[in-house]
Design an enzyme around this catalytic site. Structure first.
Site, PDB file in Angstrom:
ATOM      1  N   ASP A   1       1.107  -1.130  -0.023  1.00 15.97           N
ATOM      2  CA  ASP A   1       0.022  -0.044   0.105  1.00 15.97           C
ATOM      3  C   ASP A   1       1.080   1.162  -0.044  1.00 15.97           C
ATOM      4  O   ASP A   1       1.668   1.460   0.967  1.00 15.97           O
ATOM      5  CB  ASP A   1      -0.741  -0.012   1.212  1.00 15.97           C
ATOM      6  CG  ASP A   1      -1.707   1.165   1.485  1.00 15.97           C
ATOM      7  OD1 ASP A   1      -1.530   2.202   0.730  1.00 15.97           O
ATOM      8  OD2 ASP A   1      -2.734   1.078   2.020  1.00 15.97           O
TER       9      ASP A   1
ATOM     10  N   ASN B   1       2.786   3.682 -10.488  1.00 16.73           N
ATOM     11  CA  ASN B   1       1.366   3.695 -11.170  1.00 16.73           C
ATOM     12  C   ASN B   1       0.374   3.814  -9.981  1.00 16.73           C
ATOM     13  O   ASN B   1      -0.762   4.180 -10.577  1.00 16.73           O
ATOM     14  CB  ASN B   1       1.199   2.573 -12.235  1.00 16.73           C
ATOM     15  CG  ASN B   1      -0.096   2.114 -12.524  1.00 16.73           C
ATOM     16  OD1 ASN B   1      -0.638   2.634 -13.419  1.00 16.73           O
ATOM     17  ND2 ASN B   1      -0.521   0.862 -11.836  1.00 16.73           N
TER      18      ASN B   1
ATOM     19  N   SER C   1       1.422   9.859 -14.684  1.00 11.00           N
ATOM     20  CA  SER C   1       0.536  11.065 -14.552  1.00 11.00           C
ATOM     21  C   SER C   1      -0.577  11.013 -15.289  1.00 11.00           C
ATOM     22  O   SER C   1      -1.349   9.650 -15.156  1.00 11.00           O
ATOM     23  CB  SER C   1       1.230  12.221 -14.958  1.00 11.00           C
ATOM     24  OG  SER C   1       0.605  13.495 -14.855  1.00 11.00           O
TER      25      SER C   1
ATOM     26  N   TYR D   1      -8.490  15.204  -8.475  1.00 11.72           N
ATOM     27  CA  TYR D   1      -7.747  14.154  -9.203  1.00 11.72           C
ATOM     28  C   TYR D   1      -6.592  15.009 -10.059  1.00 11.72           C
ATOM     29  O   TYR D   1      -5.310  14.680 -10.168  1.00 11.72           O
ATOM     30  CB  TYR D   1      -8.559  13.338 -10.086  1.00 11.72           C
ATOM     31  CG  TYR D   1      -7.708  12.358 -10.940  1.00 11.72           C
ATOM     32  CD1 TYR D   1      -7.098  11.360 -10.549  1.00 11.72           C
ATOM     33  CD2 TYR D   1      -7.592  12.457 -12.308  1.00 11.72           C
ATOM     34  CE1 TYR D   1      -6.442  10.227 -11.157  1.00 11.72           C
ATOM     35  CE2 TYR D   1      -6.696  11.888 -13.198  1.00 11.72           C
ATOM     36  CZ  TYR D   1      -6.205  10.567 -12.537  1.00 11.72           C
ATOM     37  OH  TYR D   1      -5.653   9.872 -13.413  1.00 11.72           O
TER      38      TYR D   1
ATOM     39  N   LYS E   1      -2.311  15.311 -10.069  1.00 13.96           N
ATOM     40  CA  LYS E   1      -1.613  14.816 -11.082  1.00 13.96           C
ATOM     41  C   LYS E   1      -0.603  16.099 -11.383  1.00 13.96           C
ATOM     42  O   LYS E   1       0.609  15.754 -12.060  1.00 13.96           O
ATOM     43  CB  LYS E   1      -2.221  14.323 -12.510  1.00 13.96           C
ATOM     44  CG  LYS E   1      -3.135  13.022 -12.157  1.00 13.96           C
ATOM     45  CD  LYS E   1      -1.910  11.873 -11.861  1.00 13.96           C
ATOM     46  CE  LYS E   1      -2.738  10.457 -11.507  1.00 13.96           C
ATOM     47  NZ  LYS E   1      -1.507   9.567 -11.411  1.00 13.96           N
TER      48      LYS E   1
ATOM     49  N   THR F   1      -9.522   2.466 -16.949  1.00 10.03           N
ATOM     50  CA  THR F   1      -9.069   1.506 -16.385  1.00 10.03           C
ATOM     51  C   THR F   1      -9.805   1.396 -14.869  1.00 10.03           C
ATOM     52  O   THR F   1     -10.999   2.314 -14.565  1.00 10.03           O
ATOM     53  CB  THR F   1      -7.402   1.838 -15.838  1.00 10.03           C
ATOM     54  OG1 THR F   1      -7.395   3.022 -15.133  1.00 10.03           O
ATOM     55  CG2 THR F   1      -6.658   2.097 -17.077  1.00 10.03           C
TER      56      THR F   1
END
Length: 228
Positions: free
Chosen positions: A58, A85, A140, A154, A158, A190
């Site tokens: 984690d 990732n 990113s 979000y 990034k 994803t």
């Protein structure tokens, strides 16, 4: 034949992490595949038993990050590529996003990426055989270049990853032979944008047909999974 590279992939159980792991393994490379739930990688481990090491990690837990790299170096003696990732997403107007949820997202997307990057650099420089170096790939998003409706938190995470990664690259001594890259993919569905997404209700003030946020919400809600 040249020596197979050792990859360490965070968030390897789904999305880009899974895809990169599968491609690397199919090319005969070695993958240290990390996930919060190692059992999610059982199928991949069964398919490539000789090339994969599955490790619980984690990225919000510093000890997990250190342990993942330690497991990699103890088994293989080095780490050549880190695919940084692991991530999650929030869908919701900035006004409607609770601060605790925003902070939790930054813990994964930004601070988790920082922790992995720092340990990657240390391993590349100090634990790998002399002059081997390594390559750090920080994931990113297209939203790291510009914002988007109902994806502000979000996007901010990034942007932070991009600024951090560029600064890190400029700090490194070229003699260490460490290469750092930012990967900024566009719109792909994803798990970070489906099961890995927290969706907050539309505030009444933002309701209305034809608003940009409506189209983005539909993109997340339609479940198509494989189309932008």
């Amino acid at each position: 034949m040249s020596q197979r590279r050792v990859w360490l992939v965070t968030g390897a159980s789904s999305g880009f992490g899974q895809a990169v792991s599968e491609v690397a393994l199919s090319q005969g490379e070695t993958v240290v595949a990390t996930a919060r739930k190692p059992t999610d990688l059982d199928d991949l481990a069964a398919q490539y038993p000789d090339n994969i090491l599955v490790v619980k990690c984690d990225v919000t837990k510093p000890d997990d990050v250190l342990s993942a790299f330690a497991s990699a170096t103890q088994k293989y003696g080095r780490v050549d590529v880190v695919f940084n990732n692991a991530g999650c997403a929030i869908v919701g107007e900035i006004e409607a996003t609770p601060e605790d949820a925003a902070r939790a997202l930054f813990d994964v997307n930004f601070w988790g990426a920082v922790a992995v990057s720092n340990e990657a650099v240390r391993v590349f420089r100090d634990a790998n055989p002399k002059n081997v170096g390594g390559r750090l790939l920080n994931v990113s998003s297209g939203l790291g270049f510009g914002g988007g409706p109902i994806l502000g938190i979000y996007s901010a995470s990034k942007h932070a990853v991009e600024g951090f990664t560029e600064s890190l690259r400029l700090e490194l001594n070229p003699a260490w032979n460490i290469k750092v890259s930012i990967i900024g993919p566009g719109a792909f569905k994803t798990s970070a944008h489906t099961t890995g997404t927290t969706v907050f209700p539309v505030p009444k003030a933002y309701e209305g047909e034809g608003l940009p946020s409506e189209a983005v919400r539909q993109w997340f809600a339609d479940g198509s999974g494989d189309k932008p």
